[in-house]
Design a protein around this motif. Structure first.
Motif, mmCIF file in Angstrom:
data_model
loop_
_atom_site.group_PDB
_atom_site.id
_atom_site.type_symbol
_atom_site.label_atom_id
_atom_site.label_comp_id
_atom_site.label_asym_id
_atom_site.label_seq_id
_atom_site.Cartn_x
_atom_site.Cartn_y
_atom_site.Cartn_z
ATOM 1 N N UNK A 18 15.262 -17.167 16.586
ATOM 2 C CA UNK A 18 14.940 -17.240 17.987
ATOM 3 C C UNK A 18 15.936 -16.173 18.399
ATOM 4 N N UNK A 19 15.364 -15.458 19.574
ATOM 5 C CA UNK A 19 15.933 -14.425 20.527
ATOM 6 C C UNK A 19 16.533 -15.487 21.295
ATOM 7 N N UNK A 20 16.297 -16.675 21.596
ATOM 8 C CA UNK A 20 17.268 -17.349 22.223
ATOM 9 C C UNK A 20 18.433 -18.220 22.073
ATOM 10 N N UNK A 21 18.219 -18.020 20.574
ATOM 11 C CA UNK A 21 19.220 -18.718 20.350
ATOM 12 C C UNK A 21 20.456 -17.127 19.294
ATOM 13 N N UNK A 22 19.794 -16.395 19.333
ATOM 14 C CA UNK A 22 20.789 -15.292 19.244
ATOM 15 C C UNK A 22 21.182 -14.647 20.217
ATOM 16 N N UNK A 23 20.867 -15.100 21.445
ATOM 17 C CA UNK A 23 21.516 -14.517 22.398
ATOM 18 C C UNK A 23 21.991 -15.175 23.207
ATOM 19 N N UNK A 24 22.326 -16.586 22.437
ATOM 20 C CA UNK A 24 22.861 -17.812 23.286
ATOM 21 C C UNK A 24 24.525 -17.601 23.254
ATOM 22 N N UNK A 25 25.231 -16.566 24.990
ATOM 23 C CA UNK A 25 25.871 -16.136 24.843
ATOM 24 C C UNK A 25 27.586 -17.507 24.781
ATOM 25 N N UNK A 26 27.168 -18.803 24.504
ATOM 26 C CA UNK A 26 27.816 -19.660 25.266
ATOM 27 C C UNK A 26 28.824 -19.763 22.987
ATOM 28 N N UNK A 27 27.554 -19.036 22.242
ATOM 29 C CA UNK A 27 27.874 -18.946 20.960
ATOM 30 C C UNK A 27 29.185 -17.711 20.259
ATOM 31 N N UNK A 28 29.889 -18.092 19.521
ATOM 32 C CA UNK A 28 30.874 -16.517 18.969
ATOM 33 C C UNK A 28 29.360 -16.071 18.056
ATOM 34 N N UNK A 29 29.723 -14.971 17.509
ATOM 35 C CA UNK A 29 29.255 -14.183 16.658
ATOM 36 C C UNK A 29 29.730 -15.132 15.085
ATOM 37 N N UNK A 30 30.767 -15.902 15.340
ATOM 38 C CA UNK A 30 30.749 -16.489 13.882
ATOM 39 C C UNK A 30 30.309 -17.671 13.746
ATOM 40 N N UNK A 31 30.094 -18.501 15.367
ATOM 41 C CA UNK A 31 29.544 -19.384 15.057
ATOM 42 C C UNK A 31 27.621 -19.275 14.925
ATOM 43 N N UNK A 32 27.139 -18.164 15.097
ATOM 44 C CA UNK A 32 26.104 -18.006 14.797
ATOM 45 C C UNK A 32 25.509 -17.727 13.741
ATOM 46 N N UNK A 33 26.776 -16.711 12.746
ATOM 47 C CA UNK A 33 26.656 -16.916 11.660
ATOM 48 C C UNK A 33 26.853 -18.042 11.057
ATOM 49 N N UNK A 34 27.831 -18.794 10.377
ATOM 50 C CA UNK A 34 27.591 -20.459 10.185
ATOM 51 C C UNK A 34 26.126 -20.978 10.470
ATOM 52 N N UNK A 35 25.231 -20.911 10.969
ATOM 53 C CA UNK A 35 24.497 -21.746 11.814
ATOM 54 C C UNK A 35 23.140 -21.274 11.096
ATOM 55 N N UNK A 36 22.972 -20.183 10.887
ATOM 56 C CA UNK A 36 22.088 -19.370 10.441
ATOM 57 C C UNK A 36 22.836 -20.051 8.032
ATOM 58 N N UNK A 37 23.597 -19.349 8.042
ATOM 59 C CA UNK A 37 23.770 -20.405 6.818
ATOM 60 C C UNK A 37 23.907 -21.587 6.944
ATOM 61 N N UNK A 38 23.372 -22.632 7.157
ATOM 62 C CA UNK A 38 23.666 -24.042 6.922
ATOM 63 C C UNK A 38 22.402 -23.885 7.258
ATOM 64 N N UNK A 39 21.336 -22.973 8.134
ATOM 65 C CA UNK A 39 19.837 -23.553 8.238
ATOM 66 C C UNK A 39 19.324 -22.360 6.694
ATOM 67 N N UNK A 40 20.036 -21.924 5.868
ATOM 68 C CA UNK A 40 19.273 -21.011 4.937
ATOM 69 C C UNK A 40 19.408 -21.709 3.493
ATOM 70 N N UNK A 41 19.833 -23.144 3.341
ATOM 71 C CA UNK A 41 20.132 -23.386 2.449
ATOM 72 C C UNK A 41 19.424 -24.473 2.100
ATOM 73 N N UNK A 42 19.047 -25.189 0.326
ATOM 74 C CA UNK A 42 17.587 -24.727 -0.152
ATOM 75 C C UNK A 42 18.051 -26.651 0.502
ATOM 76 N N UNK A 43 16.796 -27.015 -0.089
ATOM 77 C CA UNK A 43 16.783 -28.760 -0.817
ATOM 78 C C UNK A 43 18.002 -28.952 -1.520
ATOM 79 N N UNK A 44 17.997 -28.767 -2.746
ATOM 80 C CA UNK A 44 18.609 -28.921 -3.309
ATOM 81 C C UNK A 44 20.271 -29.178 -3.790
#
Length: 335
Positions: A18-44
């Motif tokens: 969501x935009x609020x997360x993508x525009x969270x200026x407290x996060x570095x771009x690398x932080x946002x990329x790692x968060x997205x990567x973790x959220x994208x993993x499947x259950x298994x």
């Protein structure tokens, strides 16, 4: 086997940040990329900690650790040292696609540690266990809806409505009526606990206290035998064993694991370490403080950073398991 899968707190079933997360200026771009990567993993999908820092285009281990700490400090990520109702423990991951204020607060409360102790309840939910023994929210209590500012606003009264395609004479659509504000409903007063509920709470607390006593006894017994074998017979003040057991129990009560207590005793190299020696040893084995050594800081340890699947005490606490930091990413259904 205890469930070590991550619990993911998300507002959408897809990796749509969501935009609020993508525009969270407290996060570095690398932080946002790692968060997205973790959220994208499947259950298994199972991953070891070093997998996050290896491969083409990946940052190093120290950089990944700093990212995880930043995500944790703003309420997007944390490790959970889960204690289940059957007495077993396991380390799992909690990830959110939006900042959870409670997680950020707990990160500070527990001394900027990634791992937070949580206890399973009768209904299958978890509660955070604080150093004083009280239980609090784990941040999953309420189902979140997207924030109001994430929705499209209606056009203002003085703005024209959408024009009809290929109809030059079409009239502008009238503006939608303004939505009426509905005052939030007052929460009913909390119902007083019944005698049966109070008895159940007392029994649960007694069971937790008993479990702590048994764990402390187990670690203390192991250490006393190990110390007399490697350091010689104990000749200190009377009641040394009981005092050590009490120290271990207090450490377990505030969230240290049996394995960490055992390693701290080995690091202190005292049958009965003084209070400051004990605290320093705990800080050293968990890498919260640097050891007092002339050659620099303690080597990185996966087990200290990521935790083990079980807090059970092994016969050789200094040994490490290459698979001890495995974690499985996925979504756990919550009622």
């Amino acid at each position: 086997m205890s469930d070590t899968r991550p619990r993911v707190k998300r507002r959408t079933p897809f990796v749509i940040v969501e935009s609020a997360t993508a525009r969270d200026t407290r996060l570095k771009y690398a932080d946002l990329g790692l968060l997205t990567y973790l959220l994208d993993q499947s259950e298994d999908w199972a991953v070891r900690s070093d997998q996050l820092s290896t491969g083409e285009g990946r940052e190093g281990r120290d950089a990944v650790r700093k990212m995880l700490h930043r995500l944790a400090s703003f309420g997007y990520y944390r490790l959970e040292r889960r204690r289940f109702r059957n007495g077993k423990t396991a380390m799992g991951t909690a990830i959110s696609d939006h900042p959870v204020e409670q997680w950020a607060t707990d990160y500070v409360t527990f001394g900027h540690k990634l791992d937070i102790p949580v206890v399973e309840q009768e209904d299958g939910t978890f509660r955070v266990k604080y150093p004083d023994g009280t239980l609090g929210s784990d941040g999953f209590d309420k189902a979140d809806a997207p924030p109001a500012d994430a929705e499209h606003d209606e056009p203002a009264d003085d703005e024209p409505g959408p024009e009809a395609d290929d109809e030059p004479n079409a009239e502008a659509a009238p503006p939608a009526p303004a939505a009426k504000r509905v005052p939030p409903a007052r929460k009913p007063p909390a119902a007083k606990k019944t005698t049966q509920e109070k008895v159940a709470d007392a029994e649960e607390k007694a069971a937790q206290e008993k479990a702590l006593d048994e764990e402390a006894q187990k670690v203390a017994t192991w250490w006393w035998e190990h110390a007399e074998k490697h350091l010689g017979k104990y000749a200190g003040q009377r009641g040394g064993f009981v005092a050590v057991r009490k120290m271990i129990r207090r450490a377990l009560a505030v969230g240290y694991s049996q394995q960490q207590c055992a390693k701290a005793l080995q690091h202190a190299r005292k049958h009965f370490p003084a209070a400051q020696q004990w605290q320093d040893a705990l800080g050293t084995v968990t890498q919260h403080i640097q050891p007092k050594q002339p050659n620099g800081r303690i080597p990185y340890s996966d087990s200290a950073t990521w935790g083990a699947q079980s807090d059970g005490l092994s016969s050789t606490p200094t040994s490490t398991d290459d698979d001890a930091d495995d974690a499985t990413f996925g979504v756990v259904e919550r009622p």
